[in-house]
Motif scaffolding. Structure first.
Motif, PDB file in Angstrom:
ATOM      1  N   PRO A 260      -5.438  10.106   3.706  1.00 10.88           N
ATOM      2  CA  PRO A 260      -5.049  11.351   3.019  1.00 10.88           C
ATOM      3  C   PRO A 260      -6.225  12.266   2.707  1.00 10.88           C
ATOM      4  O   PRO A 260      -6.090  13.497   2.808  1.00 10.88           O
ATOM      5  N   ILE A 261      -7.371  11.709   2.322  1.00  9.04           N
ATOM      6  CA  ILE A 261      -8.534  12.545   2.032  1.00  9.04           C
ATOM      7  C   ILE A 261      -8.991  13.279   3.287  1.00  9.04           C
ATOM      8  O   ILE A 261      -9.328  14.468   3.247  1.00  9.04           O
ATOM      9  N   ILE A 262      -9.011  12.577   4.402  1.00  7.43           N
ATOM     10  CA  ILE A 262      -9.417  13.206   5.662  1.00  7.43           C
ATOM     11  C   ILE A 262      -8.437  14.313   6.049  1.00  7.43           C
ATOM     12  O   ILE A 262      -8.841  15.387   6.516  1.00  7.43           O
ATOM     13  N   ILE A 263      -7.143  14.081   5.830  1.00  3.03           N
ATOM     14  CA  ILE A 263      -6.138  15.096   6.163  1.00  3.03           C
ATOM     15  C   ILE A 263      -6.318  16.342   5.293  1.00  3.03           C
ATOM     16  O   ILE A 263      -6.317  17.478   5.783  1.00  3.03           O
ATOM     17  N   VAL A 264      -6.492  16.144   3.985  1.00  7.02           N
ATOM     18  CA  VAL A 264      -6.661  17.278   3.069  1.00  7.02           C
ATOM     19  C   VAL A 264      -7.915  18.065   3.416  1.00  7.02           C
ATOM     20  O   VAL A 264      -7.901  19.309   3.460  1.00  7.02           O
ATOM     21  N   TYR A 265      -9.005  17.358   3.672  1.00  2.58           N
ATOM     22  CA  TYR A 265     -10.240  18.068   4.011  1.00  2.58           C
ATOM     23  C   TYR A 265     -10.107  18.813   5.338  1.00  2.58           C
ATOM     24  O   TYR A 265     -10.619  19.933   5.476  1.00  2.58           O
TER      25      TYR A 265
ATOM     26  N   MET B 173       0.825  -1.213   0.000  1.00  2.00           N
ATOM     27  CA  MET B 173       0.000   0.000   0.000  1.00  2.00           C
ATOM     28  C   MET B 173       0.858   1.261   0.000  1.00  2.00           C
ATOM     29  O   MET B 173       0.425   2.315  -0.480  1.00  2.00           O
ATOM     30  N   GLY B 174       2.080   1.159   0.532  1.00  2.00           N
ATOM     31  CA  GLY B 174       2.972   2.312   0.518  1.00  2.00           C
ATOM     32  C   GLY B 174       3.322   2.734  -0.899  1.00  2.00           C
ATOM     33  O   GLY B 174       3.318   3.928  -1.232  1.00  2.00           O
ATOM     34  N   GLY B 175       3.638   1.755  -1.759  1.00  2.00           N
ATOM     35  CA  GLY B 175       3.936   2.067  -3.157  1.00  2.00           C
ATOM     36  C   GLY B 175       2.728   2.586  -3.898  1.00  2.00           C
ATOM     37  O   GLY B 175       2.830   3.514  -4.723  1.00  2.00           O
ATOM     38  N   TYR B 176       1.560   2.002  -3.621  1.00  3.08           N
ATOM     39  CA  TYR B 176       0.334   2.469  -4.263  1.00  3.08           C
ATOM     40  C   TYR B 176       0.011   3.911  -3.852  1.00  3.08           C
ATOM     41  O   TYR B 176      -0.443   4.717  -4.672  1.00  3.08           O
ATOM     42  N   MET B 177       0.251   4.231  -2.585  1.00  2.00           N
ATOM     43  CA  MET B 177      -0.011   5.597  -2.124  1.00  2.00           C
ATOM     44  C   MET B 177       0.941   6.583  -2.803  1.00  2.00           C
ATOM     45  O   MET B 177       0.526   7.688  -3.185  1.00  2.00           O
ATOM     46  N   LYS B 178       2.182   6.198  -2.991  1.00  2.00           N
ATOM     47  CA  LYS B 178       3.143   7.064  -3.680  1.00  2.00           C
ATOM     48  C   LYS B 178       2.655   7.359  -5.097  1.00  2.00           C
ATOM     49  O   LYS B 178       2.701   8.505  -5.564  1.00  2.00           O
ATOM     50  N   ASN B 179       2.168   6.330  -5.795  1.00  2.00           N
ATOM     51  CA  ASN B 179       1.660   6.536  -7.159  1.00  2.00           C
ATOM     52  C   ASN B 179       0.435   7.437  -7.156  1.00  2.00           C
ATOM     53  O   ASN B 179       0.281   8.297  -8.036  1.00  2.00           O
ATOM     54  N   SER B 180      -0.451   7.259  -6.172  1.00  2.00           N
ATOM     55  CA  SER B 180      -1.647   8.101  -6.096  1.00  2.00           C
ATOM     56  C   SER B 180      -1.269   9.555  -5.881  1.00  2.00           C
ATOM     57  O   SER B 180      -1.888  10.461  -6.457  1.00  2.00           O
ATOM     58  N   ILE B 181      -0.254   9.805  -5.056  1.00  2.00           N
ATOM     59  CA  ILE B 181       0.202  11.183  -4.822  1.00  2.00           C
ATOM     60  C   ILE B 181       0.815  11.769  -6.085  1.00  2.00           C
ATOM     61  O   ILE B 181       0.553  12.921  -6.449  1.00  2.00           O
TER      62      ILE B 181
ATOM     63  N   MET C 168     -10.190  14.529  -4.365  1.00  2.03           N
ATOM     64  CA  MET C 168     -11.003  13.346  -4.063  1.00  2.03           C
ATOM     65  C   MET C 168     -11.285  12.541  -5.318  1.00  2.03           C
ATOM     66  O   MET C 168     -11.220  11.307  -5.301  1.00  2.03           O
ATOM     67  N   TRP C 169     -11.611  13.215  -6.422  1.00  5.23           N
ATOM     68  CA  TRP C 169     -11.890  12.498  -7.669  1.00  5.23           C
ATOM     69  C   TRP C 169     -10.653  11.767  -8.161  1.00  5.23           C
ATOM     70  O   TRP C 169     -10.740  10.640  -8.644  1.00  5.23           O
TER      71      TRP C 169
END
Length: 280
Positions: free
Chosen positions: A257-262, A70-78, A208-209
């Motif tokens: 991350p969504i909760i943090i941004v909001y 999930m760490g690698g997936y989160m990096k790609n999402s960012i 979010m999208w």
């Protein structure tokens, strides 16, 4: 004021707050249940997903981050979300200013043409979009999940920013022009700072999208090292289907991350939504 009126208003107030509390519980309960499942030890023989945990463990979150990648997936999402949000905000603010404040021939016609993009679902464009990305040689790259959304996101972004710019006083532009500021300086130093609530609202929407996008990554990316969180979570669930605590840990990582941004932009987001509602 009669006693009957006072009692009636109190009952209405109590009923209103009760309904609001009910909606809050309905909204928060799934998130609370997910977080609770993520830190609850999993026992397939006696596991009850709705039971409160008798002990707390963070092993599943750690395993989801490392073994579940999930760490690698989160990096790609960012890496996908940040440039997409930045570019959309930049061009939408310029387009909103051009359509909302500047006077030029064909302005309304071009704006209405752009709005057609809001009426066409992405499902109807996905096949030609895939072939275009393939011809550009961007399949299995992060660019395949970034570049298409510059165009797909612009109709709504232009519509939102144009509506906000149109409500700003024209006297601001006239005063800046009299002081010798050109169109670019007027946009950058005078108008853009006033659109912070609208930009913040658009930032949260776009983030979010992008963060929750599943369709485009599924079609454009086959290599595991380029998968984003929603796509990676699907394979993660397939590998650990029986362990609900591990799946909940993966979903928890996706939502943080969504909760943090909001939470960071909450005040400006509410101001932007309220301003749009008041100004129509």
């Amino acid at each position: 004021m009669s006693e009957h009126t006072v009692v009636r208003r109190r009952l209405i107030s109590i009923l209103t707050h009760a309904i609001l509390i009910l909606f809050v519980l309905v909204s928060v309960l799934p998130i609370f249940w997910m977080w609770m499942a993520a830190v609850k030890p999993f026992d397939p023989s006696v596991n009850n997903p709705f039971a409160f945990p008798t002990s707390v463990t963070f092993e599943y979150i750690k395993e989801a981050w490392t073994t579940g990648r999930m760490g690698g997936y989160m990096k790609n999402s960012i890496l996908v979300a940040v440039p997409r949000v930045f570019v959309v905000l930049l061009f939408a603010s310029m387009a909103g200013y051009a359509f909302g404040k500047l006077k030029w021939k064909g302005r309304n016609q071009i704006f209405y043409f752009i709005l057609i993009g809001m009426m066409i679902p992405i499902n109807a464009m996905i096949i030609p979009l895939y072939y275009n990305v393939q011809q550009l040689g961007m399949i299995n790259t992060l660019q395949a999940m970034i570049l298409p959304y510059f165009g797909l996101s612009m109709p709504f972004a232009c519509f939102m920013m144009r509506s906000f710019f149109r409500e700003l006083p024209d006297e601001l532009v006239e005063s800046a022009t009299i002081d010798g500021a050109g169109k670019w300086k007027t946009w950058l130093y005078v108008m853009l700072p006033l659109t912070k609530p609208a930009l913040t609202s658009l930032l949260i929407f776009e983030f979010m999208w992008s963060w929750n996008d599943y369709l485009l990554p599924m079609l454009m990316v086959y290599d595991d090292k380029y998968r984003t969180l929603p796509l990676g979570l699907m394979y993660f669930q397939g590998e650990y289907t029986m362990n609900t605590s591990l799946i909940a840990a993966g979903v928890t990582i996706c939502t943080v991350p969504i909760i943090i941004v909001y939470s960071i932009f909450q005040r400006s987001f509410v101001d932007g939504i309220t301003a749009g509602a008041v100004k129509g």
